[in-house]
Write a protein that holds these residues in place. Structure first.
Motif, mmCIF file in Angstrom:
data_model
loop_
_atom_site.group_PDB
_atom_site.id
_atom_site.type_symbol
_atom_site.label_atom_id
_atom_site.label_comp_id
_atom_site.label_asym_id
_atom_site.label_seq_id
_atom_site.Cartn_x
_atom_site.Cartn_y
_atom_site.Cartn_z
ATOM 1 N N PHE A 210 0.840 -1.183 0.000
ATOM 2 C CA PHE A 210 0.000 0.000 0.000
ATOM 3 C C PHE A 210 0.883 1.243 0.000
ATOM 4 O O PHE A 210 1.937 1.278 0.636
ATOM 5 C CB PHE A 210 -0.920 -0.001 1.219
ATOM 6 C CG PHE A 210 -2.084 -0.944 1.099
ATOM 7 C CD1 PHE A 210 -3.320 -0.487 0.664
ATOM 8 C CD2 PHE A 210 -1.939 -2.296 1.398
ATOM 9 C CE1 PHE A 210 -4.394 -1.351 0.541
ATOM 10 C CE2 PHE A 210 -3.007 -3.171 1.283
ATOM 11 C CZ PHE A 210 -4.240 -2.696 0.844
ATOM 12 N N LYS A 212 0.502 4.385 1.199
ATOM 13 C CA LYS A 212 0.676 5.164 2.430
ATOM 14 C C LYS A 212 1.109 4.263 3.588
ATOM 15 O O LYS A 212 0.639 3.131 3.715
ATOM 16 C CB LYS A 212 -0.629 5.875 2.788
ATOM 17 C CG LYS A 212 -1.043 6.959 1.821
ATOM 18 C CD LYS A 212 -2.249 7.730 2.322
ATOM 19 C CE LYS A 212 -3.514 6.896 2.316
ATOM 20 N NZ LYS A 212 -4.719 7.692 2.707
ATOM 21 N N SER A 214 1.786 4.297 7.916
ATOM 22 C CA SER A 214 1.512 4.991 9.164
ATOM 23 C C SER A 214 2.809 5.447 9.819
ATOM 24 O O SER A 214 3.816 4.721 9.815
ATOM 25 C CB SER A 214 0.757 4.059 10.120
ATOM 26 O OG SER A 214 0.756 4.553 11.431
ATOM 27 N N VAL A 220 0.593 -1.430 6.006
ATOM 28 C CA VAL A 220 -0.431 -2.467 6.124
ATOM 29 C C VAL A 220 0.236 -3.806 5.790
ATOM 30 O O VAL A 220 0.995 -3.911 4.831
ATOM 31 C CB VAL A 220 -1.601 -2.208 5.158
ATOM 32 C CG1 VAL A 220 -2.591 -3.369 5.168
ATOM 33 C CG2 VAL A 220 -2.297 -0.893 5.505
ATOM 34 N N LEU A 248 -4.140 -3.861 9.888
ATOM 35 C CA LEU A 248 -4.447 -2.525 9.398
ATOM 36 C C LEU A 248 -3.728 -1.440 10.198
ATOM 37 O O LEU A 248 -3.389 -1.642 11.365
ATOM 38 C CB LEU A 248 -5.947 -2.287 9.485
ATOM 39 C CG LEU A 248 -6.826 -3.297 8.738
ATOM 40 C CD1 LEU A 248 -8.222 -3.290 9.312
ATOM 41 C CD2 LEU A 248 -6.862 -2.965 7.257
ATOM 42 N N ASP A 250 -3.567 3.127 10.822
ATOM 43 C CA ASP A 250 -4.405 4.310 10.762
ATOM 44 C C ASP A 250 -4.226 5.106 9.469
ATOM 45 O O ASP A 250 -4.871 6.137 9.282
ATOM 46 C CB ASP A 250 -4.119 5.215 11.969
ATOM 47 C CG ASP A 250 -2.639 5.574 12.093
ATOM 48 O OD1 ASP A 250 -1.802 4.665 12.015
ATOM 49 O OD2 ASP A 250 -2.319 6.766 12.264
ATOM 50 N N ALA A 251 -3.377 4.617 8.555
ATOM 51 C CA ALA A 251 -3.198 5.305 7.270
ATOM 52 C C ALA A 251 -4.390 5.098 6.339
ATOM 53 O O ALA A 251 -4.613 5.894 5.418
ATOM 54 C CB ALA A 251 -1.913 4.821 6.589
ATOM 55 N N TYR A 252 -5.134 4.010 6.546
ATOM 56 C CA TYR A 252 -6.292 3.703 5.706
ATOM 57 C C TYR A 252 -7.453 3.257 6.593
ATOM 58 O O TYR A 252 -7.244 2.618 7.634
ATOM 59 C CB TYR A 252 -5.994 2.564 4.726
ATOM 60 C CG TYR A 252 -4.975 2.867 3.666
ATOM 61 C CD1 TYR A 252 -5.352 3.394 2.436
ATOM 62 C CD2 TYR A 252 -3.623 2.606 3.885
ATOM 63 C CE1 TYR A 252 -4.413 3.667 1.453
ATOM 64 C CE2 TYR A 252 -2.669 2.873 2.903
ATOM 65 C CZ TYR A 252 -3.076 3.403 1.691
ATOM 66 O OH TYR A 252 -2.146 3.666 0.714
ATOM 67 N N SER A 253 -8.652 3.523 6.141
ATOM 68 C CA SER A 253 -9.813 2.939 6.801
ATOM 69 C C SER A 253 -9.933 1.482 6.368
ATOM 70 O O SER A 253 -9.392 1.064 5.331
ATOM 71 C CB SER A 253 -11.090 3.696 6.426
ATOM 72 O OG SER A 253 -11.433 3.448 5.065
ATOM 73 N N GLU A 256 -11.412 1.243 2.924
ATOM 74 C CA GLU A 256 -10.475 1.571 1.842
ATOM 75 C C GLU A 256 -9.587 0.373 1.513
ATOM 76 O O GLU A 256 -9.337 0.072 0.337
ATOM 77 C CB GLU A 256 -9.611 2.766 2.240
ATOM 78 C CG GLU A 256 -10.342 4.087 2.226
ATOM 79 C CD GLU A 256 -9.518 5.220 2.783
ATOM 80 O OE1 GLU A 256 -9.702 6.369 2.325
ATOM 81 O OE2 GLU A 256 -8.673 4.979 3.684
ATOM 82 N N VAL A 257 -9.111 -0.317 2.541
ATOM 83 C CA VAL A 257 -8.269 -1.490 2.318
ATOM 84 C C VAL A 257 -9.048 -2.584 1.597
ATOM 85 O O VAL A 257 -8.561 -3.200 0.640
ATOM 86 C CB VAL A 257 -7.700 -2.011 3.653
ATOM 87 C CG1 VAL A 257 -7.022 -3.371 3.482
ATOM 88 C CG2 VAL A 257 -6.706 -1.008 4.231
ATOM 89 N N VAL A 260 -9.424 -1.769 -2.152
ATOM 90 C CA VAL A 260 -8.195 -2.027 -2.912
ATOM 91 C C VAL A 260 -8.040 -3.519 -3.186
ATOM 92 O O VAL A 260 -7.716 -3.943 -4.304
ATOM 93 C CB VAL A 260 -6.965 -1.483 -2.159
ATOM 94 C CG1 VAL A 260 -5.666 -1.962 -2.819
ATOM 95 C CG2 VAL A 260 -6.997 0.036 -2.115
#
Length: 354
Positions: A210, A212, A214, A220, A248, A250-253, A256-257, A260
């Motif tokens: 991914f 982004k 954290s 992730v 998971l 905190d960079a993605y909800s 959102e994961v 993808v």
């Protein structure tokens, strides 16, 4: 810190250790906690095996700070050389199942709650919650009683962090995936092998990164952890089931994961649960700033706790060392409990008194 608070906390922890409290079987320890608080003249609330109480001068007009830890344990593993329920003290260590995870945290938070219970000058209400089923992320733990705890502004979750500040925590998403093919005879050019159909998806889970990351938790992480296909050697399998463990940040909800993943794999993807979300508390939050002023370090925690079920900013912090959790001959140092009570009190004095 009054010495009496530490003495009472240690005695309580020994009682808790001596009483088996596997997840969903915490009635014994719930009764001990209920009795302990009632003897202090505190009004106790209980639902199933969850215990909670409010400070004496609770004011609905004030925000509420939740002090939460759990009293359930995992089952002792085969490596134990000691009685897991003996609660023995040797060389400055208290041995026993649940001593480190999270009994030391729970009794330290209870001592802190008692310290502030009679205070009338608090800027925040305090609610203490000793909850069940944390080890299995069960629905009859903290999640069950949250509506009963009032307007919670923030929480301290007692887990062993060496009293440092876990300001972010990974969430957990377990995916059941099914790659589909068509059955046929293995000796003939028949069928579509579902195992082969699954291989590109499995390779994707292995190699995808991914974009982004954290600040505190890194990337992730996705791991294919189970796979099952086929019924006999001469039949081309028509389905291949595999499981993916997704940690998971905190960079993605979570949503959102999932989106993808579904865009990139051909297999049918079904999440088992979307309850255990990643969590984070801003570094500028008063709880975090108070901890930093006390010389505590901030970090991201790879393990999952009841933080994942709290819809408010929460700080994971407690005495003990995470690496001892679930280990054989689990223990906590006595000085860790003493330090835990002292630091919790100092932290709250900065937050709820100033």
């Amino acid at each position: 810190m009054p010495e009496e608070l530490y003495t009472q906390a240690l005695a309580l922890l020994q009682k808790l250790i001596a009483t088996p409290s596997f997840s969903k079987e915490e009635a014994g320890t719930a009764a001990i906690l209920n009795e302990f608080l009632k003897k202090k003249g505190i009004t106790v609330h209980q639902e199933l095996n969850n215990i909670w109480a409010f400070n004496r001068y609770y004011d609905k007009a004030k925000p509420t700070l939740l002090l939460n830890s759990h009293h359930d344990t995992v089952k002792p593993n085969a490596g134990y050389t000691r009685d897991p329920f003996a609660a023995t003290i040797e060389s400055g260590k208290l041995f026993g199942l649940g001593s480190n995870d999270a009994g030391g945290c729970l009794v330290s938070l209870m001592a802190t709650f008692l310290h502030f219970y009679e205070r009338q000058d608090l800027k925040y209400n305090l609610v203490l919650a000793a909850t069940a089923e944390e080890e299995i992320s069960g629905r009859n733990g903290i999640e069950l009683i949250l509506p009963r705890l009032g307007n919670i502004a923030a929480a301290i979750v007692g887990e062993p962090t060496e009293m440092h500040l876990a300001i972010a925590e990974k969430g957990l998403l377990v995916l059941d995936c099914v790659a589909k093919g068509k059955a046929g005879h293995a000796a003939r050019e028949e069928g579509v092998n579902a195992i082969y159909a699954a291989l590109p998806d499995i390779e994707w889970f292995k190699s995808y990164r991914f974009e982004k990351e954290s600040e505190h938790l890194g990337p992730v992480k996705m791991t294919v952890s189970l796979i099952n296909a086929g019924t006999q050697h001469n039949v081309v399998p028509d389905t291949c089931h595999f499981t993916v463990d997704v940690r998971l940040t905190d960079a993605y909800s979570m949503e959102e994961v999932l989106e993808v993943i579904k865009q990139h794999v051909k297999a049918d993807v079904t999440p088992r649960s979307t309850r255990l979300k990643p969590s984070a508390i801003p570094k500028h939050h008063p709880l975090v700033q108070a901890g930093i002023e006390l010389g505590r370090k901030t970090y991201g925690s790879p393990t999952t706790s009841d933080q994942a079920l709290l819809p408010v900013p929460s700080l994971k912090m407690g005495p003990g060392f995470s690496g001892r959790s679930h280990m054989a001959d689990e223990y906590i140092y006595l000085h860790e409990i003493e330090e835990g009570i002292s630091l919790y009190i100092k932290l709250l004095e900065k937050v709820i008194i100033n």
